[in-house]
Scaffold this motif. Structure first.
Motif, mmCIF file in Angstrom:
data_model
loop_
_atom_site.group_PDB
_atom_site.id
_atom_site.type_symbol
_atom_site.label_atom_id
_atom_site.label_comp_id
_atom_site.label_asym_id
_atom_site.label_seq_id
_atom_site.Cartn_x
_atom_site.Cartn_y
_atom_site.Cartn_z
ATOM 1 N N LEU A 52 0.804 -1.100 0.011
ATOM 2 C CA LEU A 52 0.199 0.042 -0.089
ATOM 3 C C LEU A 52 0.905 1.305 -0.020
ATOM 4 O O LEU A 52 1.903 1.130 0.600
ATOM 5 N N THR A 53 0.481 2.128 -0.833
ATOM 6 C CA THR A 53 1.182 3.700 -0.849
ATOM 7 C C THR A 53 0.277 4.642 -0.532
ATOM 8 O O THR A 53 -0.777 4.745 -0.958
ATOM 9 N N ILE A 54 0.816 5.236 0.713
ATOM 10 C CA ILE A 54 -0.225 6.493 1.269
ATOM 11 C C ILE A 54 0.203 7.769 0.765
ATOM 12 O O ILE A 54 1.537 7.994 1.241
ATOM 13 N N HIS A 55 -0.265 8.652 0.054
ATOM 14 C CA HIS A 55 0.245 9.913 -0.324
ATOM 15 C C HIS A 55 -0.076 10.812 0.755
ATOM 16 O O HIS A 55 -0.894 10.759 1.546
ATOM 17 N N LYS A 56 0.840 11.939 0.729
ATOM 18 C CA LYS A 56 0.637 12.874 1.674
ATOM 19 C C LYS A 56 -0.758 13.566 1.872
ATOM 20 O O LYS A 56 -1.418 13.622 1.155
ATOM 21 N N ARG A 57 -1.219 13.728 3.092
ATOM 22 C CA ARG A 57 -2.666 14.125 3.502
ATOM 23 C C ARG A 57 -3.794 13.328 2.826
ATOM 24 O O ARG A 57 -4.807 14.088 2.786
ATOM 25 N N GLU A 58 -3.546 12.128 2.578
ATOM 26 C CA GLU A 58 -4.505 11.455 2.260
ATOM 27 C C GLU A 58 -5.358 10.867 3.293
ATOM 28 O O GLU A 58 -4.694 10.648 4.479
ATOM 29 N N PHE A 59 -6.536 10.473 3.173
ATOM 30 C CA PHE A 59 -7.187 9.835 4.203
ATOM 31 C C PHE A 59 -7.469 8.386 3.746
ATOM 32 O O PHE A 59 -8.446 8.083 2.730
#
Ligand SMILES: Nc1ncnc2c1ncn2[C@@H]1O[C@H](COP(=O)(O)OP(=O)(O)OP(=O)(O)O)[C@@H](O)[C@H]1O
Ligand SMILES: [Mg+2]
Lengths: 302, 315
Positions: free
Chosen positions: A54-61
């Motif tokens: 999983l890749t989570i980007h900045k300020r993602e929810f």
């Protein structure tokens, strides 16, 4: 719901599509790379998580849903550094995570406020740890208390607060450290429906105004759809990624959206993922219930 | 509300009444046994020896014996003995104990070498205080370390587990040989009696701290030192306090052993002496004083506890 004709949950309006494109251009905050987790017990080895990516980007929810026991808590604990992955790794801003730290704030379902500290002192805890002196920590804590609307309670002890208030303090306590990621494990699971929806709006409001990425576990589909940019759906035995869904509902969110076609379409799809159609076991149980003799004056409730 | 609802507090008024009853009832029982002549009273106190040669005034004799002698006298036609029903010497009536209680503080001891009751009491309190203080100063930190770090747990606990089965009184002679005959060996016995239990109990209490609080601390950036001093310590403090209160009660039981070694002294020695002279009213007075003292200390500690730990909503 099945009678309604709903759009495909993958259909996105231009606004939504553009938004996701922009999100994907943001820097990567957290990366889960090939994470597996095995627990060994007397009865052999349990694979709690298998090859999660999983890749989570900045300020993602990002919300996580999945059946009970599929490894959601295990995953979030590995991300927090409270547990070590058996294989793979978790990276925060490119650096591998190996132990808990204040840049990954955590909010637990059980509140876990320090009972011997007042609301203000609870929020000051992390600030003091990161080297604030008493005065500035107190000033900072006051701002947070105001933000969560608990000014009247700043000197109250946790046992004097309601569940919703406690959880607000816990969120403020984690955010006071200015974490890059806020990890939340079913934070509203113990709250009643009304408090829960208030807390959801509250969290959305905070997330809009503060530079923080949120990773949020829930078992409530409405909550997941309402809050998330993307939803990670896990399946159990072993815990694997079933699907990662981009929620086709424009931001900023509003409670009215609970009844839009996109919302219902997404919910229907999630229902199908989490509760597959073939539920023979349950059918059998229901048949057994019908065989229980009923002795009452009403006869039939229909 | 009913008086018997499971796990529900009584309303304040009945609570007070029941608390008072818990003291009144035993005292009432004691009064009944002491003052109602036909209940128990297995002896007869002679008021008038009559013709029985070995009866003396104020002598306590068995009821059966008194009856036989009375019948004998009646048959012979000589003067009948007279007496009133009485309890054995070891059960003085409440008013006698109250009198002794008062006298023990107002009349000097019969022998000049003996101590006043309050002097004996003071000496006992000192033994308990120092023994318990010493044990706590060492035992509580060790217990917390063992409860927090597996390393210290493995290092201390097996040996302590072994040692605590050795009865403290067994060390009496050794303590006297090493520490002399005065207060020091007595303090040592109190120490041995409490210390080992204390380490284990404190370690257990420490281990029972909610691990979620420790994890919360870690995710808030607490280092090793902070974990110990800002989470473990305050987190277990109320339970630690409660443990200490309970252990203090145990220390009192070891006092009895402690005071019989070396030069005998203190309250238990006072009791032993008085029992030897058959002054059971004094014995009861002393026992009741210990009770009152213990209860007072405990209530005081409980009250202080509520002051110290305002975040606890119960107790
Ligand atoms: N410390 C542990 N030792 C052994 N097995 C564990 C441990 N922690 C979790 N497990 C197992 O790993 C699996 C996943 O547990 P986890 O708590 O992550 O599930 P979950 O998705 O959070 O469930 P829920 O929705 O009920 O909270 C379960 O089968 C559980 O039994
Ligand atoms: Mg869980």
């Amino acid at each position: 719901m099945s009678d309604l004709i709903l759009p495909d949950y993958r259909v996105q309006t231009d606004a939504v599509r553009n938004r996701f494109a922009r999100i994907k251009k943001r820097p990567v905050t957290m990366e889960v790379k090939g994470v597996s987790k095995y627990f060994s017990s007397k009865h052999g080895t349990i694979t709690a998580l298998k090859d999660i990516n999983l890749t989570i980007h900045k300020r993602e929810f990002v919300c996580v849903i999945g059946p009970s026991g599929c490894g959601k808590s295990t995953l979030i604990r590995i991300m927090a550094g409270l547990e070590q992955a058996s294989e793979g790794e978790v990276r925060l801003d490119g650096k591998a995570v190996d132990k808990p730290g204040p840049e990954r704030g955590m909010v637990f379902q059980g509140y876990t406020l320090f009972p011997w500290l007042s609301v203000k002192q609870n929020i000051m805890f992390g600030l003091r740890e990161s080297g604030y002196n008493k005065g500035s920590a107190e000033a900072e804590a006051r701002q947070w208390i105001e933000l969560i609307g608990l000014s009247r309670f700043e000197n109250s002890y946790p046992h004097q607060l309601s569940g919703g208030m406690k959880q607000r303090v816990a969120i403020a306590r984690a955010l006071a450290n200015k974490p890059k990621v806020l990890l939340m494990d079913e934070p509203f699971g113990a709250l009643d429906a009304q408090t829960r929806s208030k807390m959801q709006s509250h969290l959305m409001e905070i997330w809009k105004n503060i530079d923080v990425t949120v990773f949020f576990i829930t078992h409530d589909l409405d909550e997941a759809i309402y809050l998330a940019d993307r939803i990670l759906v896990l399946k159990s035995n072993p815990g694997e990624v079933q699907e990662i869904i981009e929620v086709p509902i424009p931001q900023p969110r509003h409670p009215d959206q609970f009844l839009t076609a996109e919302f219902l379409a997404t919910k229907k799809h999630l229902e199908q993922l989490i509760h597959p159609a073939n539920q023979d076991d349950d059918e059998d149980h229901l048949n057994l219930i019908r065989m229980v003799p009923v002795n009452d004056d009403v006869g039939s409730v229909f | 509300m009913s008086l018997f609802s499971v796990n529900k507090p009584l309303n304040p008024r009945s609570r007070k009444t029941v608390t008072i009853c818990s003291f009144i009832l035993p005292i009432l029982l004691w009064c009944v046994v002491s003052y109602v002549p036909f209940i128990w009273h297995p002896m007869v106190e002679i008021t008038q020896p009559g013709s029985v040669s070995y009866f003396r005034e104020n002598m306590l004799v068995d009821k059966v014996l008194f009856k036989t002698e009375s019948i004998n006298a009646a048959e012979k036609g000589t003067e009948l003995p007279a007496g009133i029903p009485a309890n054995p010497v070891y059960l003085p009536a409440p008013h006698e104990v109250v009198k002794a209680f008062y006298a023990s503080f107002t009349t000097p001891p019969t022998r000049s070498s003996e101590l006043w009751l309050h002097e004996s009491l003071w000496s006992s309190l000192q033994v308990i205080f120092y023994g318990f203080l010493l044990s706590s100063i060492i035992g509580i930190p060790l217990g917390i370390l063992a409860g927090t770090y597996d390393f210290f747990s493995r290092l201390f606990e097996p040996f302590i587990e072994f040692f605590r089965y050795l009865p403290a009184p067994a060390f009496g002679a050794l303590a006297v040989a090493i520490l002399g005959i005065y207060q020091a060996p007595k303090i040592a016995i109190i120490f041995i009696g409490t210390f080992f239990q204390q380490v284990l109990i404190v370690a257990n209490t420490t281990r029972k701290l909610d691990p979620a609080l420790l994890e919360a601390g870690q995710t808030l950036g607490a280092g090793n030192r902070s974990m110990l001093f800002r989470i473990v310590l305050p987190g277990i403090l109320p339970d630690l306090y409660r443990d200490t209160r309970i252990l203090l009660g145990w220390a009192w039981t070891y006092l009895i052993v402690a005071e019989l070694i070396g030069t005998s002294s203190g309250i238990t020695w006072f009791i032993t002496q008085q029992a030897r002279y058959k002054n059971f009213d004094n014995v009861f007075a002393a026992i009741i004083i210990i009770g009152i003292l213990g209860l007072t200390i405990d209530l005081l500690l409980a009250w202080l506890g509520r002051r110290f730990f305002p975040w606890q909503n119960t107790n």
